[in-house]
Design a protein around this motif. Structure first.
Motif, short mmCIF file in Angstrom:
data_model
loop_
_atom_site.label_atom_id
_atom_site.label_comp_id
_atom_site.label_asym_id
_atom_site.label_seq_id
_atom_site.Cartn_x
_atom_site.Cartn_y
_atom_site.Cartn_z
N ILE A 173 -5.99 6.89 -3.05
CA ILE A 173 -4.85 6.88 -2.12
C ILE A 173 -5.26 7.43 -0.77
N ASN A 174 -6.02 8.53 -0.77
CA ASN A 174 -6.47 9.12 0.50
C ASN A 174 -7.32 8.13 1.29
N ASN A 175 -8.23 7.47 0.60
CA ASN A 175 -9.08 6.48 1.28
C ASN A 175 -8.27 5.29 1.77
N MET A 176 -7.30 4.87 0.96
CA MET A 176 -6.45 3.75 1.36
C MET A 176 -5.64 4.09 2.60
N ILE A 177 -5.13 5.31 2.66
CA ILE A 177 -4.34 5.75 3.82
C ILE A 177 -5.19 5.74 5.08
N GLU A 178 -6.41 6.22 4.96
CA GLU A 178 -7.30 6.22 6.13
C GLU A 178 -7.61 4.80 6.59
N VAL A 182 3.67 8.58 -11.26
CA VAL A 182 2.61 8.56 -12.28
C VAL A 182 1.94 9.92 -12.42
N ILE A 183 1.45 10.48 -11.32
CA ILE A 183 0.70 11.75 -11.41
C ILE A 183 1.56 12.89 -11.94
N PRO A 184 2.80 13.11 -11.42
CA PRO A 184 3.61 14.20 -11.98
C PRO A 184 3.87 14.04 -13.48
N THR A 185 4.06 12.80 -13.94
CA THR A 185 4.29 12.56 -15.37
C THR A 185 3.02 12.87 -16.16
N ALA A 186 1.88 12.47 -15.61
CA ALA A 186 0.60 12.75 -16.29
C ALA A 186 0.37 14.26 -16.39
N ILE A 187 0.66 14.98 -15.32
CA ILE A 187 0.49 16.44 -15.34
C ILE A 187 1.45 17.08 -16.35
N LYS A 188 2.67 16.55 -16.39
CA LYS A 188 3.66 17.07 -17.34
C LYS A 188 3.15 16.92 -18.77
N TYR A 189 2.59 15.76 -19.08
CA TYR A 189 2.07 15.54 -20.43
C TYR A 189 0.82 16.36 -20.66
N GLN A 190 0.01 16.50 -19.62
CA GLN A 190 -1.20 17.32 -19.73
C GLN A 190 -0.83 18.76 -20.07
N ASN A 191 0.23 19.27 -19.45
CA ASN A 191 0.69 20.63 -19.74
C ASN A 191 1.16 20.78 -21.18
N VAL A 192 1.76 19.72 -21.71
CA VAL A 192 2.16 19.74 -23.13
C VAL A 192 0.93 19.89 -24.01
N GLY A 223 0.82 -1.21 0.00
CA GLY A 223 0.00 0.00 0.00
C GLY A 223 0.85 1.26 0.00
N ARG A 224 1.89 1.26 0.82
CA ARG A 224 2.80 2.42 0.85
C ARG A 224 3.50 2.61 -0.50
N LEU A 225 3.94 1.49 -1.07
CA LEU A 225 4.63 1.54 -2.36
C LEU A 225 3.72 2.08 -3.46
N LEU A 226 2.50 1.56 -3.50
CA LEU A 226 1.57 1.98 -4.54
C LEU A 226 1.26 3.47 -4.43
N GLY A 227 1.05 3.93 -3.20
CA GLY A 227 0.79 5.35 -3.01
C GLY A 227 1.97 6.20 -3.43
#
Length: 728
Positions: free
Chosen positions: A666-671, A615-625, A604-608
Motif C-alpha cells: 500500500i505504501n509503495n502504491m501510494i507513492e 482486512v488488517i484490523p480483522t487479522a490482528i484481532k484474530y491474531q490476538n485471539v 487503488g484508493r479503495l483497495l488501500g
C-alpha cells in the motif's frame, strides 16, 4: 463489519420472489409506451406524420411550424400514458445516459396553469456542456451546449417521463456524445454501400447497418453487494479468495434459471416490451450468477439506444427484486467475465441481408463483395478497432476465460477459407468463359451449402463470421455499443469507397466486364488481408508469436491501445467521411485516457482503504485471539506448550508476514499514485497508473486473500465469493 456480512446473508436467504403478472401476451405489450407509427397516426395530423416519416427515411429537416403540431400530439400521447415531465435523453461521453426533467406544467400571465410543450422544446434544449466530459472543447465558464431531437429513434415514456432521444453538441458545434458520430457513420456507410450494391441491383436505394447485441451481466443480492465496498464503488471485487467450487463443473451454463432470477427476467422483459425493445433470448451464462439477454436485430442507431436504455431499466427492475446488476467486465477473479457481443450486418431497403448468400451466383458474388471488403477493412484498421474496445475494466477480461484476446483477427471457418483460397487463384485480367463458369458454379455457387452446415464458431476470435453477420465479441459489457459500431461502419464505408474506385477503373480503363473487375479486385483484397484471418486458438503463445510475425498489433493495455485513435490514419478516416473533425477525435482520446487513470486511481484508493481498515484490523484481532490461546497453553503446560501450539504459532507468524506485505504494498502504491497524480500530461499519467500503480493491486490482493483463508470465518468482515456467487 462481520455482523453486517452475516446479516446480509440472512437477509438474502429470506428474500421472497416478487410475483410478475404475465397474463398479457408479449405481442400485445410491444411498443405500448413508444411514440411509434401507430401512435403518431393517432395523435398527429397527416402533414406532421408525413414530415416525421420523411425525416426518418430520407433525413430531411422538419419544418418548425410542423414541429409545433408534432410536439402537441406527442404531449397528448405522453400524458395519456401518465407522463408528467419530459426530457431530452442523450448519451454523453460518460458511458451512461443523461436526462434533465422538465414538467409540462406552466403558468400563464393571468395566473392560470396549463400543460405546455412546444416545438422549440421538442427540437432543442440547452444542457450544461462543461460539466459533462468534453475533452477540453468547453471551458467551465463556457457552459452552453445543445441537445437536438433525433426523429429516427422514437420517443418513449419511461415511468412518468417522456424521453426524447437526442444528440448532444457543443455551442461551437462539436459532438459531445456517442450518437452524433454514430449517425454520421451510418450515413457514410449507407452511401458507400449503396453505390456498391447497385453493381448487383440498380433498384436498391439504401443500405442499413444492423446490430444485434448480447448483454452479459451478473446478479448479486443487494444486501450482499452493500456489504462489499469494492463492489459498490468500483463494480468489481478488488479482493476475495476463489471458492472451492467455481465454474469448473460447467453446471451453470444453460442450466435451469433460478426462480428469483426468472422473476426478475420476466419483469424486465415486460418493461422491455412496453418500451419497444425486442428482447428474445435469456439464459444462464458460464459463471455462477452470470446471465445473458439478447434482442432481435434492429437498425444500428435504434439498437444502440435500446442497449443504453436497457442497462438503466435493468438497474431499476433489479432494485425491485433486491438484486444489484453487475455490468463490470470482470467483477470476480478466476471466473468468466462479461462481454457485449455486437452482431453486425448490412441490409438493403428491400430487406435483403448483404452478408447472407443466396441461390444464384450473382447473389453470392454480392455476398463475397461485402464479406471480403469487411475483412479487408478490419485488416487495414485492426489497431483502431482494438482501440474502440479499450477500457480499464475490459483490460481484465480480454484473453481470459473465453473472452477473445487483445489481438484483432478474423475467423471465417475452414470452408469459407477454401472459397477465398480458390478466389485467390483468379486470373489477373479478363476471365475466360470456362474460368468464369467454373468459378461461379464450383466456388461461388456452392456458398449457401457451405454456410448451411459448415460454418463453425470460435469463442477465442474477437471478430468472427457466424453465418450471415460478423460478431465483434471483444466489446466489454459496460461499453456503449456506439463507439465500436461507429468505427466499424466507418472503416467498411471507406473500404467500399476504395473498392468502387478500383472496380470502376478496371471497367473504364482496362475495358473489363463488371464481374471480371470485381473478381480481380477481390482477389487482391484476399491476398492483402490474409494475415488477419486466423482459425485457431487465440489464447496460445504460438498465436502471439505468429500474430507478431504477421504484423498484427497486440496492445495488452488501454493506454497502449488508445493511441490508435489519434493516429493520422484515424483522423484522416473520420474527417474524410465527415464523421468527426480533428478536434472531436482528440477530445475523445483525452476523455478516454483520463477516464482510465481515474478508474485505476479509484480502485487503488479503495483497495488501500479496505486492506487497512477492514482486512488488517480483522487479522490482528484474530491474531490476538491466537496469542491469548498460546499464552493460556503456556500457563497450563509450561515449557511443554510449544508442542501443543505449533500450528497457532505458525499462523501468528504468517499473519504478521501478510500484514507486513500488505502495508508495504500500500505504501509503495501510494507513492506511485502520487507520482502519477503530479504528472500533467494525461497520456503519461495513464501509463504511470497502468505500469507503476496497477501492478501493486495483485500483490496486495494476494496477501489479503491469504488472510481470508487464515482468519476465523466468524469475524471476517467481507462477504466471500462463495456467498456472492452461490446465494440465490
Amino acid at each position: 463489519m462481520a455482523i453486517l456480512r452475516f446479516n446480509a446473508i440472512k437477509e438474502s436467504l429470506n428474500r421472497k420472489p416478487v410475483p410478475v403478472d404475465e397474463s398479457i401476451r408479449r405481442s400485445e405489450l410491444f411498443g405500448k409506451n413508444v411514440f411509434n407509427k401507430e401512435a403518431m397516426r393517432q395523435y398527429l395530423t397527416s402533414d406532421s406524420f408525413d414530415s416525421i416519416m420523411d425525416a426518418i427515411e430520407n433525413g430531411s429537416k422538419i419544418d418548425r411550424d410542423l414541429a409545433d403540431h408534432i410536439s402537441t400530439g406527442m404531449k397528448e400521447w405522453a400524458i395519456s400514458k401518465g407522463a408528467t415531465h419530459y426530457t431530452h435523453w442523450f448519451q454523453p461521453l460518460t458511458g451512461s445516459t443523461a436526462e434533465k426533467h422538465d414538467a409540462f406544467f406552466e403558468t400563464t400571465s393571468d395566473g392560470r396553469s396549463i400543460e405546455k410543450f412546444g416545438g422549440g422544446q421538442l427540437v432543442q434544449q440547452e444542457p450544461d456542456a462543461s460539466s459533462l466530459p468534453n475533452g477540453g472543447i468547453r471551458n467551465t465558464f463556457e457552459a452552453r451546449g445543445y441537445t437536438a431531437w433525433d426523429p429516427t429513434s422514437p420517443a418513449f415514456v419511461w415511468g412518468t417521463t417522456l424521453c426524447i432521444p437526442t444528440i448532444f453538441v457543443a455551442y461551437t458545434g462539436e459532438a459531445l456524445d456517442y450518437k452524433t458520430p454514430l449517425l454520421k457513420s451510418i450515413s457514410a456507410l449507407d452511401k458507400a454501400a449503396t453505390d456498391v450494391v447497385k453493381y448487383f441491383d440498380k433498384k436498391e436505394s439504401k443500405v442499413i447497418a444492423t446490430l444485434g447485441w448480447e448483454q452479459e451481466y451478473f446478479l448479486v443480492d443487494t444486501a450482499l453487494a452493500a456489504s462489499r465496498p469494492d463492489l459498490m464503488m468500483s463494480g468489481r471485487t478488488l479482493l476475495g479468495h476463489a471458492p472451492a467450487k467455481g465454474q469448473q463443473l460447467d453446471d451453470h451454463y444453460f442450466g435451469s434459471i433460478p426462480k428469483r432470477v426468472l422473476d426478475f427476467m420476466r419483469e424486465l422483459e415486460k418493461e422491455c416490451m412496453l418500451l419497444g425493445i425486442p428482447v428474445k433470448t435469456r439464459h444462464n451464462e458460464v459463471a455462477p450468477n452470470q446471465f445473458e439477454l439478447a434482442p432481435i436485430f434492429e437498425e444500428a442507431n435504434l439498437a444502440v439506444d435500446h442497449n443504453s436504455l436497457i442497462m438503466d431499466v435493468m438497474d431499476k427492475v433489479a432494485e425491485r427484486h433486491y438484486f444489484k446488476v453487475l455490468f463490470h467486465e470482470k467483477p470476480f477473479k478466476d471466473v468468466n467475465g462479461s462481454g457485449k457481443h455486437n452482431n453486425w450486418s448490412l441490409a438493403t431497403s428491400s430487406g435483403s441481408n448483404l452478408l447472407s448468400p443466396g441461390k444464384t451466383p450473382m447473389r453470392n458474388l454480392r455476398f463475397l463483395t461485402f464479406f471480403v471488403n469487411t475483412i479487408k477493412a478490419v485488416y487495414e484498421n485492426e489497431e483502431l478497432l482494438r482501440a474502440t474496445i479499450a477500457s480499464a475494466s475490459n483490460d481484465h477480461r480480454l484473453g481470459a476465460n473465453e473472452a477473445p484476446p487483445a489481438i484483432i483477427s478474423v475467423f471465417i471457418g475452414s470452408q469459407l477459407t477454401k472459397v477465398l483460397d480458390e478466389l485467390e487463384k483468379v486470373t489477373d485480367g479478363k476471365l475466360s468463359p470456362q474460368e468464369k463458369t467454373d468459378l461461379k458454379l464450383n466456388v461461388v455457387g456452392k456458398i449457401p451449402e457451405i454456410l448451411l452446415d459448415n460454418t463453425d464458431r470460435n469463442r477465442t476470435s474477437p471478430f468472427a463470421f457466424t453465418g450471415n453477420k460478423f460478431e465483434l465479441r471483444a466489446v466489454g459489457s459496460t461499453a456503449n455499443c456506439a463507439d465500436p459500431m461507429t468505427v466499424l461502419n466507418a472503416i467498411v464505408a471507406k473500404q467500399l469507397k476504395e473498392f468502387k474506385v478500383e472496380v470502376d477503373a478496371l471497367v473504364k480503363d482496362k475495358k473489363m466486364k463488371k464481374d471480371d473487375a470485381i473478381f480481380n479486385v477481390l482477389r487482391e483484397y484476399i491476398k492483402a488481408s490474409k494475415s488477419v484471418r486466423f482459425e485457431g486458438d487465440g489464447y496460445g503463445e504460438a498465436w502471439e508469436k505468429e500474430a507478431k510475425r504477421r504484423g498484427l498489433s497486440n496492445y495488452r493495455t488501454t493506454p497502449e491501445a488508445l493511441q490508435a485513435k489519434i493516429s493520422k490514419k484515424a483522423i484522416d478516416l473520420f474527417t474524410e467521411l465527415n464523421i468527426m473533425n480533428e478536434v472531436e477525435v482528440k477530445a475523445r482520446f483525452d476523455i478516454e485516457i483520463e477516464d482510465y487513470s481515474k478508474h485505476i486511481q479509484i480502485e487503488g484508493r479503495l483497495l488501500g482503504d479496505i486492506a487497512r481498515n477492514h482486512v488488517i484490523p480483522t487479522a490482528i484481532k484474530y491474531q490476538n485471539v491466537l496469542i491469548k490461546n498460546v499464552k493460556g497453553l503456556k500457563d497450563i503446560y509450561g515449557d511443554q506448550f510449544k508442542s501443543m501450539a505449533t500450528e497457532q504459532l505458525a499462523i501468528i507468524e504468517r499473519i504478521s508476514t501478510h500484514i507486513e506485505k500488505i502495508n508495504a504494498g500500500i505504501n509503495n502504491m501510494i507513492e506511485a499514485r502520487k507520482k502519477a497524480n503530479h504528472t500533467d500530461d494525461v497520456t503519461k499519467r495513464a501509463h504511470l497508473y497502468c505500469d507503476e500503480v496497477k501492478p501493486y493491486f495483485e500483490d496486495i490482493r494476494y496477501h489479503c486473500d491469504k488472510l481470508e483463508l487464515l482468519v476465523d470465518d466468524e469475524i471476517w468482515p467481507l462477504t466471500k465469493y462463495r456467498e456472492l456467487l452461490f446465494t440465490k
